[in-house]
Design an enzyme around this catalytic site. Structure first.
Site, short mmCIF file in Angstrom:
data_model
loop_
_atom_site.label_atom_id
_atom_site.label_comp_id
_atom_site.label_asym_id
_atom_site.label_seq_id
_atom_site.Cartn_x
_atom_site.Cartn_y
_atom_site.Cartn_z
CB THR A 277 -0.93 -0.02 1.23
OG1 THR A 277 -1.81 -1.13 1.09
CG2 THR A 277 -1.74 1.25 1.37
CB SER B 78 2.67 -8.06 1.03
OG SER B 78 1.70 -7.91 2.06
CB THR C 244 0.42 -3.65 6.38
OG1 THR C 244 -0.83 -3.77 5.70
CG2 THR C 244 0.90 -2.22 6.37
CG ASP C 245 -2.65 -7.27 3.91
OD1 ASP C 245 -2.92 -6.64 4.95
OD2 ASP C 245 -3.34 -7.21 2.88
#
Ligand code: SIN
Length: 324
Positions: free
Chosen positions: A17, A63, A96-97
């Site tokens: 992101t 990700s 972030t995932d």
């Protein structure tokens, strides 16, 4: 320990992101991740204007789609840059995932003696108020800190260790926690305030080259599946996995079960997991609770994950099987 003379930074981009683009500046969820080049992200951060920096785009993905080949490319570039005496540290921009998984893989494999700092954002680069530039700026401050070492995640002014960090919120700009272990430290106006020691590092050299080689020589990680125990769980999924496990590199090697509470598993599922063990499949139990760990006790039916979350226990087992 970091070499005080080294001042060069390396920034490796992988997408996420932080590199996301939305068609509307006020849209923080309907964007496409992994669109903006890492060189453009670097150009937005004033602290980097005064610092010699090498920038590389290693990948450009969301990700959630992380694959072994990206980890291999990333680990190889990180190792090559760690070996350069003039490099003080490495910053990696990431989604972030699965950042907690990449951080875990890099720390477990490389145990770098210089800082490897993953950073990210919850809002795309095109947002009205993007969080990426501040996170990147904070990550640079950490990577240039003379005492920093090991793999950490920096987001929302917080420094998390690779072994403890977990994404705990799907929307907030401060989405990570370090559970009972707590944050390693924080970044305040480019200054660090540390609460805990840096992650463990190799005692010689810049990283563990032997473990890196073990990752580089495979085309797939040993297959370790992850499942939950829950009300109404049964052993059907385990039995299906056992009966469809192909021979060869993709055969089922392990199962991690996110157990209820203190790692308890539904009786029906446990019977099937015992069958899997009898067929040579490694079975590990973690807790599906968001915090804490399985507290080991005599007579527990399955080995526990030694405090690792289910996703990290899966990776730990796969990396362990890689070397066996
Ligand atoms: C991703 O993980 O690549 C997308 C989500 C994010 O970065 O927050």
């Amino acid at each position: 320990m970091n070499d005080n003379q080294a001042r060069r930074l390396v920034v490796l981009g992988t997408g996420g992101t932080i590199a996301g683009r939305a068609t509307q500046a006020n849209d923080n969820v309907g964007y496409v991740a992994g669109q903006v080049a890492v060189s453009e992200l670097v150009a937005m951060v004033p602290i980097l204007a005064d610092c010699p920096v090498d920038v590389e785009q290693v990948a450009q993905i969301n990700s959630k789609d992380m694959v072994l080949s990206v980890w291999q490319a990333l680990a190889q570039r990180v190792a090559a840059h760690l070996d350069r005496p003039e490099v003080a540290g490495i910053v990696i921009t990431h989604g972030t995932d699965t950042i907690e998984e990449t951080a875990f893989v890099l720390q477990t494999l490389l145990m770098p003696s210089k800082p490897v700092v993953l950073t990210c954002a919850m809002r795309p680069a095109t947002a009205l108020v993007p969080d990426g530039p501040q996170n990147l700026s904070d990550a640079v401050a950490v990577a240039l800190h003379p005492q920093a070492s090991g793999v950490v995640v920096v987001c929302a002014g917080r420094i998390h260790g690779a072994l403890d960090v977990a994404k705990v919120h799907p929307y907030r700009t401060d989405p990570f926690g370090s559970g009972d272990a707590g944050d390693l430290g924080c970044v305040e106006e480019a200054r660090l305030r540390m609460f805990r020691p840096w992650p463990q590092a190799v005692s010689r050299g810049t990283h563990d080259a032997a473990r890196l080689r073990s990752l580089m020589r495979v085309t797939a990680l040993p297959r370790v599946e992850l499942m939950f125990s829950h009300a109404g769980a049964d052993g059907e999924m385990v039995r299906a996995l056992l009966s469809h496990s192909p021979a060869g590199a993709q055969r089922l090697r392990g199962i991690v079960v996110a157990g209820t509470g203190n790692g308890t598993v539904h009786d029906d599922l446990l019977i099937a997991l015992k069958q899997a063990q009898a067929r040579g499949v490694d079975v590990v139990v973690a807790s599906r609770c968001a915090q804490g760990r399985v507290v080991p006790h005599p007579g527990q039916p399955l080995p526990d994950s030694a405090g690792l979350s289910p996703v990290k226990a899966r990776l730990a087992l796969a990396l362990q099987l890689l070397e066996s």
